[in-house]
Design a protein around this motif. Structure first.
Motif, PDB file in Angstrom:
ATOM      1  N   GLY A   2       0.811  -1.208   0.000  1.00  0.00           N
ATOM      2  CA  GLY A   2       0.000   0.000   0.000  1.00  0.00           C
ATOM      3  C   GLY A   2       0.840   1.251   0.000  1.00  0.00           C
ATOM      4  O   GLY A   2       1.960   1.280  -0.513  1.00  0.00           O
TER       5      GLY A   2
ATOM      6  N   THR B  58      -5.852   2.526   4.580  1.00  0.00           N
ATOM      7  CA  THR B  58      -6.344   1.160   4.424  1.00  0.00           C
ATOM      8  C   THR B  58      -5.424   0.181   5.150  1.00  0.00           C
ATOM      9  O   THR B  58      -4.315   0.526   5.568  1.00  0.00           O
ATOM     10  CB  THR B  58      -6.414   0.766   2.936  1.00  0.00           C
ATOM     11  OG1 THR B  58      -5.076   0.587   2.433  1.00  0.00           O
ATOM     12  CG2 THR B  58      -7.111   1.837   2.109  1.00  0.00           C
ATOM     13  N   SER B  59      -5.888  -1.048   5.274  1.00  0.00           N
ATOM     14  CA  SER B  59      -5.128  -2.070   6.003  1.00  0.00           C
ATOM     15  C   SER B  59      -3.826  -2.438   5.307  1.00  0.00           C
ATOM     16  O   SER B  59      -2.934  -3.026   5.924  1.00  0.00           O
ATOM     17  CB  SER B  59      -5.986  -3.324   6.196  1.00  0.00           C
ATOM     18  OG  SER B  59      -6.402  -3.841   4.935  1.00  0.00           O
ATOM     19  N   ASN B  60      -3.703  -2.101   4.022  1.00  0.00           N
ATOM     20  CA  ASN B  60      -2.466  -2.398   3.289  1.00  0.00           C
ATOM     21  C   ASN B  60      -1.400  -1.324   3.473  1.00  0.00           C
ATOM     22  O   ASN B  60      -0.255  -1.520   3.072  1.00  0.00           O
ATOM     23  CB  ASN B  60      -2.754  -2.555   1.791  1.00  0.00           C
ATOM     24  CG  ASN B  60      -3.572  -3.787   1.491  1.00  0.00           C
ATOM     25  OD1 ASN B  60      -3.432  -4.813   2.144  1.00  0.00           O
ATOM     26  ND2 ASN B  60      -4.449  -3.689   0.497  1.00  0.00           N
ATOM     27  N   ASP B  61      -1.790  -0.211   4.068  1.00  0.00           N
ATOM     28  CA  ASP B  61      -0.865   0.908   4.214  1.00  0.00           C
ATOM     29  C   ASP B  61       0.056   0.731   5.425  1.00  0.00           C
ATOM     30  O   ASP B  61      -0.187  -0.108   6.298  1.00  0.00           O
ATOM     31  CB  ASP B  61      -1.636   2.226   4.357  1.00  0.00           C
ATOM     32  CG  ASP B  61      -2.418   2.579   3.104  1.00  0.00           C
ATOM     33  OD1 ASP B  61      -1.972   2.205   2.006  1.00  0.00           O
ATOM     34  OD2 ASP B  61      -3.485   3.217   3.237  1.00  0.00           O
TER      35      ASP B  61
END
Length: 327
Positions: free
Chosen positions: A48, A93-96
């Motif tokens: 992310g 977001t959770s990917n960051d």
């Protein structure tokens, strides 16, 4: 009432600031280690964005570091921690990966969003001047950017501490740049309006003259007619082509100056007598910066553009490159 400044004292004070901040960077350089490497690896392997947050003076540094990361190959943006609690957390977001900056490690606005980041499973890297602070202890990776003293004689205004954080952020960005194999061309793609972007991204086809704007004649064209074409198109030269539009030569302002002493009657000569054969040319699929390099190498101010079969497709001169910001 105007105030006067003691020059010696002012210079001495400025040098004191330089010395303190320089020492802070030297000390920081000695401490850099495994935590820094772990941060580089985490970001390098992330899928992310890097979301950089900070409040007050640390916020200004965070904003700058996010911009440096983004322009050097690491997708990143800045989020104000105060605004994050009022809706901007939706940008994360959770990917960051969150990169939080706080000299004290106790900034309320930053600590307020930690529970949410933890619930979302977002990785947290922090840079603080207090390794035992709340922020440092709740981070997956903590990078120590502490300083022995601020340059502010009151010890209040963030000075050496913000410099140390900025330098560490720059070190992180540049290490990531090298780890990714980020190139000048990659940099140019993210800076298309900058001088480097123009130099590296503009193609010959973007700056060349084409169609009716190309000055061209045949070898049997009368000398006087060739001069009219050259003058009308204002490129400082005229291309000489054969019946298949292949380049046979070029006649330039320089050729004109060299030929004038030998000509008594213009009407008795054709341009082919004075043209330069086998002129320097370039393909339209090349970059504009390559045209500038060719001109510099051959000490010329204009170029003919040809296709793979040596057919004339365009023309340009140094002024075209100047206008485009290539040189």
């Amino acid at each position: 009432m105007s105030r006067t400044v003691n020059a010696e004292q002012a210079i001495a004070q400025a040098r004191r600031v330089f010395a303190i901040e320089n020492q802070a960077i030297v000390d920081l350089q000695q401490r850099i280690g495994e935590d820094f490497v772990a941060a580089v690896e985490m970001i390098l392997n992330g899928s992310g964005h890097v979301v950089v947050i900070g409040m007050g003076k640390s916020g200004h540094i965070a904003d700058k570091v996010s911009a440096t990361l983004a322009s050097t190959g690491t997708p990143a943006f800045f989020v104000h921690p105060g605004e994050a609690s009022h809706g901007d957390l939706g940008m994360i977001t959770s990917n960051d990966i969150v990169l939080a900056m706080s000299n004290s490690g106790e900034t309320e606005e930053v600590l307020a969003i930690l529970p949410v980041l933890k619930r979302m499973g977002i990785a947290l890297i922090s840079m603080t001047g207090k390794p035992n602070s709340t922020l440092a202890k709740n981070s997956d990776i903590h990078i120590d950017v502490s300083v022995n003293e601020e340059a502010c004689p009151l010890g209040l205004a963030p000075t050496a501490s913000t410099t140390a954080t900025l330098v560490m952020g720059d070190a992180l960005a540049i290490t990531l740049l090298e780890s990714r194999g980020f190139t000048k061309e990659d940099f140019a793609r993210s800076h298309p309006a900058g001088s480097l972007g123009k130099r590296l991204l503009l193609g010959i086809s973007d700056v060349m003259r084409s169609g009716d704007d190309i000055p061209k004649v045949y070898a049997h064209t009368k000398f006087s007619e060739a001069l009219l074409v050259m003058t009308e198109k204002a490129l400082g030269m005229v291309a000489v082509v054969d019946k298949d539009n292949r380049v046979a030569g070029v006649f330039t302002d320089g050729d004109l100056r060299r030929s004038l002493p030998t000509i008594e009657h213009f009407k008795d000569h054709v341009v082919g007598e004075f043209m330069t054969r086998n002129p320097v040319t370039i393909r339209a699929d090349k970059m504009a910066v390559e045209a500038a390099q060719l001109m510099e190498t051959h000490k010329i101010h204009s170029l003919l553009v040809v296709d793979k079969d040596a057919r004339l497709t365009g023309a340009l001169n140094i002024h075209d490159l100047l206008r485009a910001g290539v040189v």
